[in-house]
Write an enzyme that holds these catalytic residues in place. Structure first.
Site, mmCIF file in Angstrom:
data_model
loop_
_atom_site.group_PDB
_atom_site.id
_atom_site.type_symbol
_atom_site.label_atom_id
_atom_site.label_comp_id
_atom_site.label_asym_id
_atom_site.label_seq_id
_atom_site.Cartn_x
_atom_site.Cartn_y
_atom_site.Cartn_z
ATOM 1 N N CYS A 212 -17.442 -26.396 -49.075
ATOM 2 C CA CYS A 212 -18.847 -26.382 -48.663
ATOM 3 C C CYS A 212 -19.245 -25.024 -48.077
ATOM 4 C CB CYS A 212 -19.082 -27.429 -47.596
ATOM 5 S SG CYS A 212 -18.650 -29.075 -48.143
ATOM 6 N N ARG B 9 -17.206 -20.426 -53.476
ATOM 7 C CA ARG B 9 -16.361 -21.378 -52.745
ATOM 8 C C ARG B 9 -16.184 -22.683 -53.523
ATOM 9 N NH1 ARG B 9 -16.829 -19.836 -46.991
ATOM 10 N NH2 ARG B 9 -16.426 -21.947 -46.289
ATOM 11 N N TRP C 6 -19.188 -29.561 -51.519
ATOM 12 C CA TRP C 6 -18.028 -29.813 -52.358
ATOM 13 C C TRP C 6 -17.544 -31.186 -51.926
ATOM 14 C CZ3 TRP C 6 -12.657 -30.184 -51.809
ATOM 15 C CH2 TRP C 6 -11.949 -29.966 -52.978
ATOM 16 N N ASN D 164 -19.620 -28.585 -42.934
ATOM 17 C CA ASN D 164 -18.448 -28.206 -43.727
ATOM 18 C C ASN D 164 -17.233 -28.748 -42.984
ATOM 19 O OD1 ASN D 164 -16.395 -26.907 -45.086
ATOM 20 N ND2 ASN D 164 -16.847 -24.887 -44.238
ATOM 21 N N GLY D 165 -16.352 -29.509 -43.669
ATOM 22 C CA GLY D 165 -15.166 -30.044 -42.990
ATOM 23 C C GLY D 165 -15.134 -31.557 -43.063
ATOM 24 N N GLU E 105 11.746 -21.121 -43.817
ATOM 25 C CA GLU E 105 10.482 -20.395 -43.994
ATOM 26 C C GLU E 105 10.206 -19.481 -42.790
ATOM 27 O OE1 GLU E 105 8.469 -19.587 -46.105
ATOM 28 O OE2 GLU E 105 6.475 -19.332 -45.258
ATOM 29 N N LYS F 38 9.625 -15.496 -43.089
ATOM 30 C CA LYS F 38 8.408 -14.828 -42.616
ATOM 31 C C LYS F 38 8.766 -13.663 -41.705
ATOM 32 C CE LYS F 38 5.918 -15.834 -44.746
ATOM 33 N NZ LYS F 38 5.858 -16.826 -45.784
ATOM 34 N N GLU G 134 10.418 -10.702 -43.693
ATOM 35 C CA GLU G 134 9.617 -9.913 -44.628
ATOM 36 C C GLU G 134 8.580 -9.024 -43.948
ATOM 37 O OE1 GLU G 134 7.603 -12.219 -47.663
ATOM 38 O OE2 GLU G 134 7.205 -13.836 -46.293
ATOM 39 N N HIS H 173 29.427 -24.813 -37.974
ATOM 40 C CA HIS H 173 30.337 -24.569 -39.101
ATOM 41 C C HIS H 173 30.381 -23.089 -39.472
ATOM 42 C CE1 HIS H 173 30.928 -28.838 -39.558
ATOM 43 N NE2 HIS H 173 29.617 -28.988 -39.460
ATOM 44 N N LYS I 61 2.821 -8.972 -53.996
ATOM 45 C CA LYS I 61 2.204 -10.290 -53.848
ATOM 46 C C LYS I 61 2.561 -11.195 -55.017
ATOM 47 C CE LYS I 61 -0.353 -13.367 -51.861
ATOM 48 N NZ LYS I 61 0.407 -14.110 -50.848
HETATM 49 C C1 F6R Z 1 6.893 -15.137 -49.028
HETATM 50 C C2 F6R Z 1 6.250 -15.082 -50.324
HETATM 51 C C3 F6R Z 1 7.098 -15.199 -51.530
HETATM 52 C C4 F6R Z 1 6.398 -16.091 -52.569
HETATM 53 C C5 F6R Z 1 7.185 -16.079 -53.891
HETATM 54 C C6 F6R Z 1 6.580 -16.997 -54.919
HETATM 55 O O1 F6R Z 1 5.986 -15.000 -47.998
HETATM 56 O O2 F6R Z 1 5.054 -14.927 -50.416
HETATM 57 O O3 F6R Z 1 8.362 -15.693 -51.237
HETATM 58 O O4 F6R Z 1 6.308 -17.386 -52.057
HETATM 59 O O5 F6R Z 1 7.231 -14.774 -54.399
HETATM 60 O O6 F6R Z 1 5.286 -16.585 -55.248
HETATM 61 P P1 F6R Z 1 4.276 -17.561 -55.945
HETATM 62 O O7 F6R Z 1 4.015 -18.679 -55.034
HETATM 63 O O8 F6R Z 1 3.072 -16.733 -56.245
HETATM 64 O O9 F6R Z 1 4.956 -18.062 -57.204
#
Ligand code: F6R
Length: 607
Positions: A2, A27, A74, A98-99, A480, A484, A487, A503, A602
């Site tokens: 929305c 959106r 939406w 929205n929400g 995860e 995070k 990286e 272990h 990315k």
């Molecule tokens: C970590 C990260 C990567 C992606 C991986 C898969 O923060 O962004 O580990 O998760 O490269 O990417 P997608 O999801 O685009 O297939």
């Protein structure tokens, strides 16, 4: 998703409202509407489908009035019909929203018992009736809005227009974004700077819990308690209008903050909110009763979402799951059943290993399902069933909002599988769905830990190694958390199943090693607490993320951060937030390039 706009102008505003709504089309929406004041009376035009239908309605029957609100809807609660399109109104007040209002059923029952008549199936209409009831009892518009906000549970943004108040719009933000645009003798409200771009580049973003009273010459912002507050204004540059960082320093910070909203939007694609049941998107229905096994594959963060999902599919649906990282999956040569389902998870939809796995599974005669964020991507195009995440564009290289949206989709699929396979009853489904509906609000609450987490970042920035521990679905979140931190801060970190520590990895523990423990107070808490004691006995610095009950049983911890108490099933989505914030603040403290960390891309389009 929305979109909201509000304009206090000097000439008839309906054309400007539509112009602004056009900028919010990106959106996604399926109906639209505007309301203005004509001679002090609320008048509306609404239409199903695209904005051209609304324009046609306005051409046929123009609206006068120099103050107004507009909306692209939406659909979540109720079909995308004209009757369900916003603004929703009584003769006293009109509202766009929205929400999700989580407690709309109770509120609607209460209002109907008092004689209110509802015209739509939406959750939004209760807001109009609540405010109207206050106004009828003699409250001022501000007092009416304040009293109304107190009754609402959920994550949302709202804009109100009042009959007889030609110089007033009130907006409120809880969980969903809302921005103020400052003009010369005119003022505006919008979901983002893109909506405001035709009028002004001088923008103030409301903070969570804020509400604002706008007149043509004044902007008064209040926090949740009603105290006047000042929020810094920004210049939204033309470049920022394309993919807007808002008033955040980094895209990653913005994307972390957006999660209550985008997870809500994603869930709305998978839940029939009015019935409180799972409803898969059109063209993506699947009968899990026909499957013997499910194969899941993905890379990186998306793989960790798959690991969480394995717990859910196996527990709620008794469906065995084979899961592997996509770069290994096909080399293992797993026996795959022709006609079986392979589920690939990917934000970009272009990751080379995930795509190669998709093609490998297809060549073995499997059906392909894809949990994917970019709808035009190769993986989305090649899949038989697309289960979309609605995270919006994710710019930060470290995935945040795409991850929690992937979890939201997988949670919905696991519930559907449980129903199809007769493991979950309708009552079980309704209970699990209501836990998902509450999630955006709990996520907004969890984000309020940010100042505490920011303080911890100084300790983490000095560490050489960090360990993350969790049990059950908290184990993949520990993995995860470590990813995070690695990286974006370049600090070495590892995630372990809490029981595995003794272990081997416990050899690493000494006073210099922070150990992050993710442990909601669930049936596994006590066992994780014993592992915490093993760490404390060796001088390790425990940073415990838990809920109120867990905090009461925390024992020796360097720091305890208390998240909202939630149904155990949704805790992975909730506990993902503080570990993202911890990595983010550690990295910003160290001065690394948070949005584009060294060596990372990315979208990884090579194997
Ligand atoms: C970590 C990260 C990567 C992606 C991986 C898969 O923060 O962004 O580990 O998760 O490269 O990417 P997608 O999801 O685009 O297939």
């Amino acid at each position: 998703m929305c979109g909201i706009v509000g304009i206090l102008g000097r000439a008839p505003v309906a054309p400007q409202l539509v112009d602004s709504l056009k900028r919010l089309e990106y959106r996604g929406y399926d109906s639209a509407g505007v309301a203005t004041l004509d001679g002090g009376r609320i008048v509306r035009r609404r239409a199903e489908g695209k904005l051209r239908n609304l324009e046609a309605s306005l051409d046929a029957s123009p609206l006068d009035g120099a103050v107004g609100i507009g909306h692209t809807r939406w659909a979540t609660h109720g079909a995308p019909t004209e009757a369900n399109a916003h603004p929703h109104a009584t003769d006293r007040v009109a509202v766009v929203h929205n929400g999700i209002i989580e407690n709309f059923r109770e509120l609607r029952a209460e209002l109907e018992a008092e004689g209110a008549t509802f015209q739509s199936q939406t959750d939004t209409e209760v807001v109009a009736h609540l405010a109207s009831r206050e106004l009828a009892a003699g409250a001022s518009p501000r007092a009416a809005v304040q009293a109304t906000l107190k009754r609402l549970r959920g994550a949302f943004a709202l804009a109100f227009l009042f009959a007889g108040e030609d110089d007033l719009i009130i907006g409120a933000r809880r969980g969903s974004p809302l921005a103020i645009g400052h003009g010369q003798g005119e003022n505006y409200l919008g979901s983002d700077a893109i909506a405001l771009a035709p009028f002004t580049d001088s923008v103030t973003y409301l903070e969570d819990g804020d509400w604002v009273a706008l007149t043509r010459n004044a902007v008064e912002i209040f926090d949740e308690s009603g105290a006047t507050v000042v929020r810094a204004g920004v210049r939204a540059s033309a470049a920022a209008i394309v993919v807007d960082k808002g008033n955040y320093r980094h895209f990653m910070a913005k994307e972390i903050a957006e999660q209550p909203e985008v997870v809500g939007h994603t869930l709305a694609r998978f839940i029939d909110m009015s019935a409180g049941r799972i409803r898969l998107p059109e063209g993506a229905d699947v009968d899990f009763a026909k499957l013997d096994r499910l194969a899941i594959s993905a890379c990186g963060t998306a793989f960790y979402a798959g690991l969480v999902a394995r717990y859910w599919f196996e527990k709620f649906a008794r469906l065995p799951v084979d899961i592997d990282i996509a770069s290994e999956f096909r080399y293992r040569e797993p026996p795959l059943s022709p006609g079986g389902l392979a589920l690939l998870i990917s934000q970009s939809g272009e990751t080379a290993d995930t795509l190669a796995t998709l093609r490998h599974c297809r060549a073995q005669g499997m059906r392909i399902g894809a949990v994917v964020n970019v709808p035009t991507s190769t993986i989305a195009r090649e899949a038989d069933l697309v289960f979309p995440t609605v995270a919006g564009v994710e710019v930060g290289v470290a995935s945040t909002k795409a991850f929690t949206c992937q979890l939201a989709v997988l949670a919905a699929l696991a519930i559907k599988a449980g129903r199809d396979r007769g493991v979950l009853s309708v009552e079980d489904e309704t209970k699990l769905v209501s836990a998902l509906v509450e999630l955006p609000r709990l996520m907004a609450e969890a984000l309020r830990l940010e100042p505490e987490i920011e303080k911890l970042a100084t300790t983490f920035a000095k560490a050489q190694d960090v360990l993350y521990l969790g049990r059950g679905t908290s184990f993949p979140i520990a993995l995860e958390g470590a990813l995070k931190l690695k990286e974006i801060s370049y600090i070495h970190a590892e995630g372990y199943a809490a029981g595995e520590l003794k272990h081997g990895p416990i050899a690493l523990v000494d006073e210099s090693v922070p150990v992050v423990v993710l442990a909601p107070f669930d049936p596994l808490f006590e066992k994780t607490a014993s592992n915490m004691q093993e760490v404390a006995a060796r001088g390790g610095k425990i940073v415990l993320f838990t809920d109120a009950e867990g905090a009461a049983h925390a024992g020796d911890a360097f720091a305890v951060l208390t998240l909202p108490t939630a149904y155990a099933f949704v805790s992975p989505m909730l506990y993902a937030l503080p570990i993202q914030l911890l990595a983010y603040h550690t990295a910003t403290f160290m001065g690394t390039d948070v949005d584009q960390p060294r060596n990372l891309a990315k979208s990884v389009t090579v194997e």
